[in-house]
Write an enzyme that holds these catalytic residues in place. Structure first.
Site, mmCIF file in Angstrom:
data_model
loop_
_atom_site.group_PDB
_atom_site.id
_atom_site.type_symbol
_atom_site.label_atom_id
_atom_site.label_comp_id
_atom_site.label_asym_id
_atom_site.label_seq_id
_atom_site.Cartn_x
_atom_site.Cartn_y
_atom_site.Cartn_z
ATOM 1 N N ASP A 1 0.853 -1.195 0.000
ATOM 2 C CA ASP A 1 0.000 0.000 0.000
ATOM 3 C C ASP A 1 0.891 1.248 0.000
ATOM 4 O O ASP A 1 1.827 1.354 0.799
ATOM 5 C CB ASP A 1 -0.875 -0.042 1.277
ATOM 6 N N HIS A 2 0.608 2.187 -0.899
ATOM 7 C CA HIS A 2 1.342 3.458 -0.972
ATOM 8 C C HIS A 2 2.853 3.303 -1.116
ATOM 9 O O HIS A 2 3.619 3.979 -0.414
ATOM 10 C CB HIS A 2 1.046 4.333 0.251
ATOM 11 N N GLU B 1 -1.993 5.933 -8.475
ATOM 12 C CA GLU B 1 -2.969 6.939 -8.006
ATOM 13 C C GLU B 1 -2.822 8.218 -8.805
ATOM 14 O O GLU B 1 -1.716 8.694 -9.044
ATOM 15 C CB GLU B 1 -2.751 7.213 -6.510
ATOM 16 N N ALA C 1 -11.410 5.377 2.958
ATOM 17 C CA ALA C 1 -12.837 5.069 2.847
ATOM 18 C C ALA C 1 -13.467 4.584 4.147
ATOM 19 O O ALA C 1 -14.601 4.114 4.146
ATOM 20 C CB ALA C 1 -13.041 4.028 1.747
HETATM 21 P P1 13P Z 1 -8.758 5.039 6.024
HETATM 22 O O1 13P Z 1 -7.811 5.883 6.823
HETATM 23 O O2 13P Z 1 -10.011 5.784 5.703
HETATM 24 O O3 13P Z 1 -9.036 3.724 6.667
HETATM 25 O O4 13P Z 1 -8.026 4.736 4.621
HETATM 26 C C1 13P Z 1 -7.010 3.778 4.554
HETATM 27 C C2 13P Z 1 -6.270 3.788 3.261
HETATM 28 O O5 13P Z 1 -6.629 4.428 2.295
HETATM 29 C C3 13P Z 1 -5.057 2.957 3.195
HETATM 30 O O6 13P Z 1 -4.403 3.085 1.975
HETATM 31 O O1 G3H Z 2 -2.934 4.998 3.921
HETATM 32 C C1 G3H Z 2 -2.221 4.551 4.782
HETATM 33 C C2 G3H Z 2 -2.683 3.780 5.929
HETATM 34 O O2 G3H Z 2 -3.847 4.256 6.535
HETATM 35 C C3 G3H Z 2 -1.654 3.552 6.996
HETATM 36 O O3 G3H Z 2 -0.536 4.194 6.839
HETATM 37 O O4 G3H Z 2 0.936 2.410 7.880
HETATM 38 O O5 G3H Z 2 1.829 4.491 6.827
HETATM 39 O O6 G3H Z 2 0.582 4.601 9.035
HETATM 40 P P1 G3H Z 2 0.781 3.907 7.716
HETATM 41 ZN ZN ZN Z 3 -4.466 5.047 1.164
#
Ligand code: 13P
Ligand code: G3H
Ligand code: ZN
Length: 304
Positions: free
Chosen positions: A82-83, A134, A209
């Protein structure tokens, strides 16, 4: 069942008109909760980890847990970065057995985002790993005037997808990360989703979301949490977004809130307790409930 790619899960969701939940995982309890929820709901599920999750728990350990749990899972599961912030982060996830990656170039200008995303597609696709990118910058519509928020432009999205070859695209329609999404009334541009989908014709992703359920916030606050002003995405808007073409929905905050509310409750009601299993077990259970609710609302229940 072995882990599957994100593309496999999302292409099915796109033709079936539902969304697969993507839960952020940082520890054993959240991984177990996701597998349990998927099994009980007969739902596909995506487990995702950020680079910060990797720093906290180790991509190797998180991945080993997910791969092992998947062996006995009746439901199809993808493990997703993720990200991801760089090609290096993506390669690290792939080397650790992730079946899908997100490259987040949303802070870059359009052409630089295309360039970075294309490089990731070039390294990921040959080894069967899916790519999410994204376009646009997340944030509440009310903050759009401040310039940091940029709703996704449908025409630009069409060009972006054509030039990068990504498998899924995250869009900005007024959602944002965390527990404080709106100062006033929630407002989302779910209409944009349909316009984007018509032009890109690939699965779309909704970040930020979480719904920040009142019941869970009240529970946490009842045991001492301070969450004044917390506000999330109404379920009605989520349903509308799915109807218009969203097929992956990221949830982290709602899991954090459930985890916290439950731990506060146990520690307050049973101050003599110090066995971690008695403290974390109920937290895991409340996350299972939260995840099952998401699967029902997103329409992924019964699709495994
Ligand atoms: P929320 O903070 O709304 O749960 O979103 C999480 C998210 O987008 C992780 O990539
Ligand atoms: O979008 C990101 C998640 O909500 C969590 O991010 O693990 O970098 O704190 P993190
Ligand atoms: Zn996110």
């Amino acid at each position: 069942m072995a882990l599957v790619s994100l593309k496999e899960l999302l292409d099915k969701a796109s033709s079936g008109g539902y969304a697969v939940p993507a839960f952020n995982v940082n520890n054993l309890e959240t991984v177990q909760a996701a597998f349990q929820a998927a099994q009980l709901e007969h739902s596909p599920v995506i487990l995702q980890a950020t680079e910060k999750a990797g720093e906290y728990a180790g991509f190797d350990l998180l991945s080993a847990m997910v791969h092992k749990a998947a062996e006995s899972s009746p439901a199809p599961v993808a493990l997703h970065l993720d990200h991801g912030g760089s090609v290096e982060a993506v390669l690290k996830a792939i080397r650790n057995g992730f079946t899908s990656v997100m490259i987040d170039g949303s802070h870059l200008d359009f052409n630089k985002n295309i360039e970075l995303t294309r490089r990731v597609v070039e390294v990921a696709h040959p080894v069967g790993v899916s790519v999410e990118a994204e376009l646009g910058r997340l944030g509440g519509i009310e903050d759009e005037v401040a310039g940091e928020v940029q709703l996704t432009d449908p025409e630009a999205a069409g060009r972006f997808v054509k030039e990068t070859g990504v498998d899924a695209l995250a869009v900005a329609i007024g959602t944002s990360h965390g527990a404080y999404k709106f100062k006033g009334e929630p407002r989302l541009r779910t209409d944009l989703v349909k316009r984007i989908k018509d032009l890109v014709n690939i699965p779309l992703v909704l970040h930020g979301a979480s719904s920040v359920e009142k019941e869970i916030v009240d529970m946490a606050e009842g045991y001492g949490a301070r969450l004044k002003g917390a506000k999330g995405i109404p379920l009605e808007s989520i349903r509308e977004a799915i109807k218009n073409g969203i097929n992956k929905i990221n949830i982290d905050t709602d899991l954090r809130l459930a985890f916290t509310a439950s731990i506060r409750k146990v520690l307050t009601e049973r101050p003599e307790e110090f066995d971690p299993r008695k403290i974390l077990g109920p937290a895991r259970e409340l996350m299972v409930q939260t995840m099952r609710n998401k699967m029902q609302v997103f329409g992924s229940s019964g699709k495994a």
